[in-house]
Design an enzyme around this catalytic site. Sequence first.
Site, PDB file in Angstrom:
ATOM      1  NE  ARG A 122      -4.088  -1.975   1.901  1.00  0.00           N
ATOM      2  CZ  ARG A 122      -3.926  -3.049   2.672  1.00  0.00           C
ATOM      3  NH1 ARG A 122      -2.947  -3.100   3.542  1.00  0.00           N
ATOM      4  NH2 ARG A 122      -4.756  -4.053   2.552  1.00  0.00           N
ATOM      5  CE  LYS A 144       0.318  14.129 -14.631  1.00  0.00           C
ATOM      6  NZ  LYS A 144       0.104  14.421 -16.056  1.00  0.00           N
ATOM      7  CD  GLU A 186       8.560  17.021 -23.042  1.00  0.00           C
ATOM      8  OE1 GLU A 186       7.949  18.029 -22.632  1.00  0.00           O
ATOM      9  OE2 GLU A 186       7.984  16.005 -23.491  1.00  0.00           O
ATOM     10  CE  LYS A 229       6.267  17.673 -14.083  1.00  0.00           C
ATOM     11  NZ  LYS A 229       6.334  16.376 -14.735  1.00  0.00           N
ATOM     12  CD  GLU A 239      -2.537  16.951 -16.587  1.00  0.00           C
ATOM     13  OE1 GLU A 239      -3.219  15.990 -16.924  1.00  0.00           O
ATOM     14  OE2 GLU A 239      -1.346  17.094 -16.893  1.00  0.00           O
ATOM     15  NE  ARG A 243       1.413  17.618 -13.403  1.00  0.00           N
ATOM     16  CZ  ARG A 243       1.885  16.726 -12.541  1.00  0.00           C
ATOM     17  NH1 ARG A 243       1.480  16.724 -11.293  1.00  0.00           N
ATOM     18  NH2 ARG A 243       2.781  15.835 -12.916  1.00  0.00           N
ATOM     19  CG  ASN A 247      -0.718  18.301 -21.227  1.00  0.00           C
ATOM     20  OD1 ASN A 247       0.247  17.574 -21.016  1.00  0.00           O
ATOM     21  ND2 ASN A 247      -1.851  18.185 -20.584  1.00  0.00           N
ATOM     22  CG  HIS A 250       2.717  17.121 -24.625  1.00  0.00           C
ATOM     23  ND1 HIS A 250       3.621  18.165 -24.701  1.00  0.00           N
ATOM     24  CD2 HIS A 250       3.384  16.099 -24.018  1.00  0.00           C
ATOM     25  CE1 HIS A 250       4.757  17.792 -24.128  1.00  0.00           C
ATOM     26  NE2 HIS A 250       4.651  16.539 -23.714  1.00  0.00           N
ATOM     27  CG  HIS A 254      -0.484  12.808 -26.514  1.00  0.00           C
ATOM     28  ND1 HIS A 254      -1.059  13.552 -25.514  1.00  0.00           N
ATOM     29  CD2 HIS A 254       0.739  12.427 -26.042  1.00  0.00           C
ATOM     30  CE1 HIS A 254      -0.237  13.608 -24.469  1.00  0.00           C
ATOM     31  NE2 HIS A 254       0.873  12.932 -24.776  1.00  0.00           N
ATOM     32  CG  HIS A 266       6.976  12.193 -25.576  1.00  0.00           C
ATOM     33  ND1 HIS A 266       5.621  12.284 -25.799  1.00  0.00           N
ATOM     34  CD2 HIS A 266       7.271  13.170 -24.678  1.00  0.00           C
ATOM     35  CE1 HIS A 266       5.130  13.269 -25.063  1.00  0.00           C
ATOM     36  NE2 HIS A 266       6.113  13.807 -24.377  1.00  0.00           N
TER      37      HIS A 266
HETATM   38  N1  LIG Z   1       5.585  10.685 -14.980  1.00  0.00           N
HETATM   39  C1  LIG Z   1       5.606  11.747 -15.736  1.00  0.00           C
HETATM   40  O1  LIG Z   1       5.249  12.854 -15.303  1.00  0.00           O
HETATM   41  C2  LIG Z   1       6.117  11.630 -17.131  1.00  0.00           C
HETATM   42  C3  LIG Z   1       6.388  12.790 -17.871  1.00  0.00           C
HETATM   43  C4  LIG Z   1       6.916  12.630 -19.155  1.00  0.00           C
HETATM   44  C5  LIG Z   1       7.145  11.376 -19.658  1.00  0.00           C
HETATM   45  N2  LIG Z   1       6.874  10.269 -18.927  1.00  0.00           N
HETATM   46  C6  LIG Z   1       7.136   8.923 -19.434  1.00  0.00           C
HETATM   47  O2  LIG Z   1       8.530   8.783 -19.602  1.00  0.00           O
HETATM   48  C7  LIG Z   1       8.770   7.798 -20.601  1.00  0.00           C
HETATM   49  C8  LIG Z   1       9.842   8.296 -21.528  1.00  0.00           C
HETATM   50  O3  LIG Z   1      11.013   8.525 -20.806  1.00  0.00           O
HETATM   51  P1  LIG Z   1      12.443   8.474 -21.508  1.00  0.00           P
HETATM   52  O4  LIG Z   1      12.420   9.314 -22.706  1.00  0.00           O
HETATM   53  O5  LIG Z   1      13.450   8.718 -20.484  1.00  0.00           O
HETATM   54  O6  LIG Z   1      12.473   6.981 -22.060  1.00  0.00           O
HETATM   55  P2  LIG Z   1      13.277   5.678 -21.578  1.00  0.00           P
HETATM   56  O7  LIG Z   1      13.154   5.479 -20.141  1.00  0.00           O
HETATM   57  O8  LIG Z   1      12.810   4.599 -22.483  1.00  0.00           O
HETATM   58  O9  LIG Z   1      14.783   6.050 -21.914  1.00  0.00           O
HETATM   59  C9  LIG Z   1      15.146   6.249 -23.260  1.00  0.00           C
HETATM   60  C10 LIG Z   1      16.273   5.308 -23.669  1.00  0.00           C
HETATM   61  O10 LIG Z   1      17.498   5.798 -23.153  1.00  0.00           O
HETATM   62  C11 LIG Z   1      18.143   4.776 -22.380  1.00  0.00           C
HETATM   63  N3  LIG Z   1      18.888   5.477 -21.335  1.00  0.00           N
HETATM   64  C12 LIG Z   1      18.377   6.225 -20.333  1.00  0.00           C
HETATM   65  N4  LIG Z   1      19.347   6.821 -19.654  1.00  0.00           N
HETATM   66  C13 LIG Z   1      20.501   6.454 -20.225  1.00  0.00           C
HETATM   67  C14 LIG Z   1      21.877   6.764 -19.979  1.00  0.00           C
HETATM   68  N5  LIG Z   1      22.232   7.633 -19.032  1.00  0.00           N
HETATM   69  N6  LIG Z   1      22.814   6.177 -20.753  1.00  0.00           N
HETATM   70  C15 LIG Z   1      22.448   5.331 -21.762  1.00  0.00           C
HETATM   71  N7  LIG Z   1      21.188   5.027 -22.061  1.00  0.00           N
HETATM   72  C16 LIG Z   1      20.229   5.590 -21.303  1.00  0.00           C
HETATM   73  C17 LIG Z   1      17.038   3.876 -21.920  1.00  0.00           C
HETATM   74  O11 LIG Z   1      17.513   2.587 -21.635  1.00  0.00           O
HETATM   75  C18 LIG Z   1      16.117   3.888 -23.145  1.00  0.00           C
HETATM   76  O12 LIG Z   1      16.608   3.002 -24.118  1.00  0.00           O
HETATM   77  C19 LIG Z   1       7.453   7.530 -21.272  1.00  0.00           C
HETATM   78  O13 LIG Z   1       6.938   6.291 -20.851  1.00  0.00           O
HETATM   79  C20 LIG Z   1       6.551   8.643 -20.776  1.00  0.00           C
HETATM   80  O14 LIG Z   1       5.202   8.277 -20.714  1.00  0.00           O
HETATM   81  C21 LIG Z   1       6.357  10.387 -17.664  1.00  0.00           C
HETATM   82 ZN   LIG Z   2       6.162  15.358 -22.947  1.00  0.00          ZN
END
Ligand SMILES: NC(=O)c1ccc[n+]([C@@H]2O[C@H](COP(=O)([O-])OP(=O)(O)OC[C@H]3O[C@@H](n4cnc5c(N)ncnc54)[C@H](O)[C@@H]3O)[C@@H](O)[C@H]2O)c1
Ligand SMILES: [Zn+2]
Length: 371
Positions: A122, A144, A186, A229, A239, A243, A247, A250, A254, A266
């Site tokens: 939990r 999130k 971003e 942020k 949001e 917040r 977007n 976005h 999307h 993305h």
């Molecule tokens: N929670 C939130 O508020 C929020 C906001 C924006 C995005 N997201 C989510 O985040 C995700 C995207 O995140 P991302 O772009 O980091 O993708 P990811 O976690 O897939 O990382 C991108 C790639 O880079 C690699 N990588 C990461 N750090 C590295 C490093 N230091 N050295 C070598 N390789 C490295 C990873 O293994 C992966 O292959 C999506 O699922 C999205 O929905 C969440």
């Molecule tokens: Zn984004």
Amino acid sequence: VQTRALQVELPGGEPVRYQVWVGEGLLARVGDGATRAGWVLVTDTNVGPLYADAVAAALAGSGAALTTIQVAAGEASKVRRTVERIHDQALQAGVSRDWGVVALGGGVVGDLAGFAAATLLRGLPYVQVPTSLLAMVDSSVGGKTGVDTPAGKNLVGAFHQPEAVYADVTTLSTLPDRELIAGLAEVIKYGVILDEQLFVDLDDGLLESCLQRVPDALAAIVNRCVALKAGVVAADEREAGPREILNFGHTVAHGIERATDFGLLHGEAVAVGMVAEARLAERFRGAEAGTSELIASLCRRAGLPVKLPQGVSAARVVEAARADKKVRAGSIRCALPEQIGRMPGHRQAGGIGAGAVAVTEAELAESLASA
Ligand SMILES: NC(=O)c1ccc[n+]([C@@H]2O[C@H](COP(=O)([O-])OP(=O)(O)OC[C@H]3O[C@@H](n4cnc5c(N)ncnc54)[C@H](O)[C@@H]3O)[C@@H](O)[C@H]2O)c1
Ligand SMILES: [Zn+2]
């Protein structure tokens, strides 16, 4: 690089406060000050081999138990099945209420591990150790967490704030170029919606310094974006209004992601989306002329796309945006800037700006078609 600690403070019934550390050599400090009987360290197959040992050493320093879970790198791992695996392995390792979870990796690992932490026993405390630029400037702060389902991305999840965030910019030295560049989209977004000076600084060469991975430059943008942020999240954790400005770009992004079955990263889709949505704002909502071109030129310099990929029509993206909206109910909405650094209504909302507004499919199609 000077290590800095930014404070995230969320008001409300149960006020939450945590530090976001930004600097170099921070992996050795993960878990500092938290006395836990054990840790569940979640990472992926790219990041684990590079950095898990350093983090494990830091966590084990206090004699705590440790179980490491390495998930396959990539968005395909951000599903319930992986959370199940994390739950089961943690339970088998003897996880109890005095353990913590550490998310070491990009946004995928952060969202996954955060959700596993929110639901294990939990709710266990968790620490974010973002290693992608996107995770440092966006996903690691705000609380999130969640996973994707066949019906869409991020449809199952929870709000669960980390107890600390360690953004070690030295880890960005191994991030693939394309991922670094996607993260910069971003960063540009934060400049457009909240910080004209950040946009000007990027334009004055900070962008190129980041592309060359100058640690001071990377630390500077991470600090700026995290502070921005944190301000938005503090104003609107769930949001409802402010917040939504995060977007910007976005709604179209999307749509592009759906229309191309996630053929673009993305951040790449966000770059195209920012240019199209800013054009919509100029044409139909009285935004300052030239705004979309300023964004487009900065994105081009970063190496980001600014128009739809070959073979993807504006009509298909609008259709995908319409389908996306069903999930949220109501009309298609966009968060549109007034000019660089400013959203409409920003004065009333304590400098942050109002949320999104409804746009028509015709407006969206026209703004995309000229992209
Ligand atoms: N929670 C939130 O508020 C929020 C906001 C924006 C995005 N997201 C989510 O985040 C995700 C995207 O995140 P991302 O772009 O980091 O993708 P990811 O976690 O897939 O990382 C991108 C790639 O880079 C690699 N990588 C990461 N750090 C590295 C490093 N230091 N050295 C070598 N390789 C490295 C990873 O293994 C992966 O292959 C999506 O699922 C999205 O929905 C969440
Ligand atoms: Zn984004």
